[in-house]
Design a protein around this motif. Structure first.
Motif, mmCIF file in Angstrom:
data_model
loop_
_atom_site.group_PDB
_atom_site.id
_atom_site.type_symbol
_atom_site.label_atom_id
_atom_site.label_comp_id
_atom_site.label_asym_id
_atom_site.label_seq_id
_atom_site.Cartn_x
_atom_site.Cartn_y
_atom_site.Cartn_z
ATOM 1 N N THR B 47 37.683 32.267 55.079
ATOM 2 C CA THR B 47 37.613 30.858 54.701
ATOM 3 C C THR B 47 37.939 30.637 53.228
ATOM 4 N N ALA B 48 38.462 31.679 52.549
ATOM 5 C CA ALA B 48 38.734 31.571 51.111
ATOM 6 C C ALA B 48 39.545 30.325 50.735
ATOM 7 N N PRO B 49 40.617 30.010 51.469
ATOM 8 C CA PRO B 49 41.390 28.821 51.087
ATOM 9 C C PRO B 49 40.552 27.539 51.115
ATOM 10 N N LEU B 50 39.508 27.519 51.928
ATOM 11 C CA LEU B 50 38.672 26.324 52.019
ATOM 12 C C LEU B 50 37.572 26.312 50.966
ATOM 13 N N ILE B 51 36.939 27.479 50.756
ATOM 14 C CA ILE B 51 35.765 27.470 49.891
ATOM 15 C C ILE B 51 36.071 27.800 48.433
ATOM 16 N N ALA B 52 37.218 28.414 48.174
ATOM 17 C CA ALA B 52 37.504 28.778 46.784
ATOM 18 C C ALA B 52 37.793 27.518 45.958
ATOM 19 N N PRO B 53 37.211 27.429 44.763
ATOM 20 C CA PRO B 53 37.432 26.230 43.937
ATOM 21 C C PRO B 53 38.896 26.074 43.499
ATOM 22 N N TYR B 54 39.596 27.177 43.299
ATOM 23 C CA TYR B 54 40.996 27.115 42.868
ATOM 24 C C TYR B 54 41.841 27.992 43.765
ATOM 25 N N ASP B 55 43.155 27.798 43.684
ATOM 26 C CA ASP B 55 44.061 28.690 44.409
ATOM 27 C C ASP B 55 44.648 29.696 43.419
ATOM 28 N N PRO B 56 44.172 30.950 43.442
ATOM 29 C CA PRO B 56 44.608 31.923 42.430
ATOM 30 C C PRO B 56 46.061 32.353 42.602
#
Lengths: 320, 314
Positions: B47-56
């Motif tokens: 779920t990183a794309p949803l929960i991460a505050p930024y897109d690294p």
């Protein structure tokens, strides 16, 4: 013409120490629906004979001589693919330990269906129907549940019934049973033997029963072959052989049955052990354990011969 | 039809619930904790794309002016970046969420590849034996005499040099999975072969031959399922190893590019700044890596104990 005719079968194992002949000059016939027993002690070549019939001798062993005529075809000369169609389809085999012969990680149903599908082109549903029918034939209750169970969920007797059901799946002409009751306790033994006997009668199946238990043979079979050190040394109708054994070895085996001894008395036994296949003595292979020994026994190999239905390989047969 | 499939499904659940593995799992805190950690990591990664505050992975989203901001709680921290930022001004939390995903994905796919190659070769070698067996196993021995890292370094270095760094960076995941997968297959092949040698002597294999089954059916339907327990156990070890190998490669600059970093590339990335006081760039990914590997290994340990029948009496 007999259903199965084994002629002068010889199986050889090349070992580092040289060629070892496991069985030699094994010949017998099996009629449609006939039940014969092969008796002998461990290492006499009973199981090798059975595996030889199915062309399944484990490497490096091979069939050195002889023919196995089944329905007029020589099984010894068939290719692997043709042989595969006969195994489990026209000739089935039952092994000693039902715990070991069922795959522990597959359900009973899977194993049964797979056996059918290996030989017949049909759907899983149809295969399941046949499986249920055969489980009923071996008197297993609540068959539907059994099909979803694993081997470890069944008792020993139940497992052997399943193994017999698997052997019956494709309505074979012959069942080879290699010590089918040895791993079971005595009460279950009797049940399984009776079941086997009834099934052979009902379905007109020929039976080759391999055992070291003369009691078992006398209950089930019509004819008996006694093997010793890779050869057949006596054969004949079961009741005759048991009532009047002609070979001293057969007599010794019968004398060793616990029923022949009174309580408290020492059990009778044949002195010595069977020679290993590498060091079979010259002359009669039984001569150094025989109580009737004479000079000729140490030199000449007696040839299986006799009158009528009986045959014996001994220079000085008993009860003539 | 629907009702019957539903029944078999609930049956299956009943079977699982009454099984020894389930019982042992629910009575083993270490196993449950490891599984929970692993599950959380995997969920976070997926779920990183949803929960991460930024897109690294999007270079327009970070600013070099934000570089090397320490995590919240230290002096000079910024509320926008809970775990601080790296030298390029990327949010560490987001980068690690994505990086964990890459590391786990490489671990899983490399293990699957090893498993497919190794199991097929091991089954064939063990069942058919003879010269084929000798040939395949000597081949495995030779392969094992080169360490995985060495094989990987050579292949990746050659690949980078011939295909170009840009091309490599685009396909880095696939290349790494292939390299680790191919370099480690002998582990599976040996384990499976040993199992097959033990299993094929058992009577049920004779019985299957007597029934008239084809050799391939016997191997895949009868013998393979009986090798599952050791396979499961080494799979956990191999997955952990694959993740570590990838981290090591990345640490050497031969793994995931810094634009799409895995945990290993993050550690390497921060390693240059550790002496200038920016410890968090290395420490957090390292911590995650250690916890991840530890969880997998502990789970593997538990699995080994459960699946070993000799330990049942405990």
């Amino acid at each position: 013409m007999p259903l199965l005719s084994v002629n002068n079968l010889e199986v050889v194992f090349p070992l580092r120490t040289g060629l070892v002949t496991a069985i030699k000059d094994v010949s017998f016939d099996l009629e449609q629906g006939e039940r014969i027993g092969i008796v002998g002690e461990s290492g006499a070549g009973k199981s090798v004979s059975a595996f030889a019939i199915l062309n399944l001798i484990s490497k490096p062993g091979y069939l050195a001589a002889g023919s196995i005529l089944f329905n007029g075809r020589d099984l010894a000369s068939l290719g692997e693919e043709e042989m595969r169609q006969i195994r489990g389809n026209e000739i089935s085999m039952i092994f000693q330990d039902p715990m070991m012969t069922l795959n522990p990680v597959l359900t009973i149903g899977t194993q049964m269906e797979e056996t059918i599908l290996a030989h017949k082109n049909m759907s899983r549903q149809e295969a399941r129907k046949i499986s249920v029918a055969k489980l009923k034939a071996v008197q297993i209750p609540s068959t539907e549940t059994r099909l979803t169970q694993y081997p470890h969920e069944l008792s020993g007797g139940m497992r052997q019934r399943v193994v017999i059901a698997i052997a019956l799946l494709s309505d074979p002409a012959i069942i080879i049973a290699d010590e089918p009751t040895t791993a079971l306790d005595v009460t279950i033994q009797a049940e399984i033997l009776e079941l086997l006997l009834n099934l052979c009668n009902d379905f007109d199946v020929g039976l080759i029963l391999i055992t070291h238990d003369l009691g078992v043979v006398s209950e089930v079979t019509q004819r008996i072959l006694v093997m010793y050190a890779g050869r057949i040394i006596e054969q004949g109708p079961t009741h005759q052989v048991i009532a009047r054994p002609m070979h001293p070895y057969t007599q010794g085996l019968l004398g060793a049955l616990p029923e022949k001894t009174r309580p408290g008395q020492r059990l009778n036994q044949i002195p010595g052990v069977m020679p290993t296949l590498q060091e079979i003595p010259a002359g009669c292979p039984f001569h150094n354990r025989c109580n009737q020994i004479q000079a000729v026994c140490k030199v000449d190999l007696p040839i299986l011969g006799g009158t009528g239905s009986r045959a014996v390989a001994c220079h000085f047969p008993l009860n003539r | 039809m629907t009702s019957s499939t539903f029944e078999t499904r609930s049956d299956l659940w009943q079977r699982i619930k009454s099984s020894l593995v389930y019982h042992s799992f629910t009575h083993n805190r270490t196993a449950m904790a490891s599984a929970a950690v692993l599950l959380i990591f995997m969920l976070a990664a997926v779920t990183a794309p949803l929960i991460a505050p930024y897109d690294p992975w999007d270079q327009t989203q970070f600013d070099i002016m934000d570089s090397e901001i320490p995590p919240v709680g230290s002096e000079g921290a910024d509320d926008r970046f809970v775990l601080g930022t790296d030298a390029m001004g990327r949010d560490m939390l987001s980068t690690m969420l994505y990086g964990t995903g890459i590391s786990i994905a490489i671990g899983i796919f490399a293990t699957i590849l090893q498993c497919l190659i190794g199991v097929s070769i091991g089954l064939v070698a063990g069942y058919f034996g003879g010269r084929l067996d000798s040939f395949l196993m000597r081949f495995a021995d030779i392969q094992l005499s080169f360490t995985t890292l060495m094989v990987a370094i050579i292949i990746i270095a050659v690949f980078q040099a011939t295909a170009g760094l840009k091309f490599y960076n685009d396909f880095a995941i696939i290349v790494i999975v292939l390299v680790i997968g191919i370099a480690e297959w002998p582990q599976y092949a040996r384990t499976v072969r040993a199992c097959v040698l033990a299993e094929k002597k058992k009577e049920y294999v004779d019985a299957a031959r007597v029934i008239g089954l084809k050799p391939m059916t016997i191997v895949y339907r009868h013998i393979l399922p009986n090798t599952f327990s050791p396979l499961l156990v080494i799979s956990t070890v191999q997955a952990a190893n694959a993740i570590i190998t990838e981290a090591a490669l990345s640490f050497l600059g031969l793994g995931m590019p810094i634009t799409k970093p895995s945990l290993g590339s993050l550690i390497r990335n921060g390693f240059e700044f550790i002496f200038s006081g920016s410890w968090w760039i290395t420490a957090f990914p390292a911590l995650i890596l250690i916890v991840l590997i530890l969880a997998i290994n502990l789970l593997g340990d538990w699995l080994r104990d459960v699946l070993n029948p000799k330990l049942y009496d405990k």
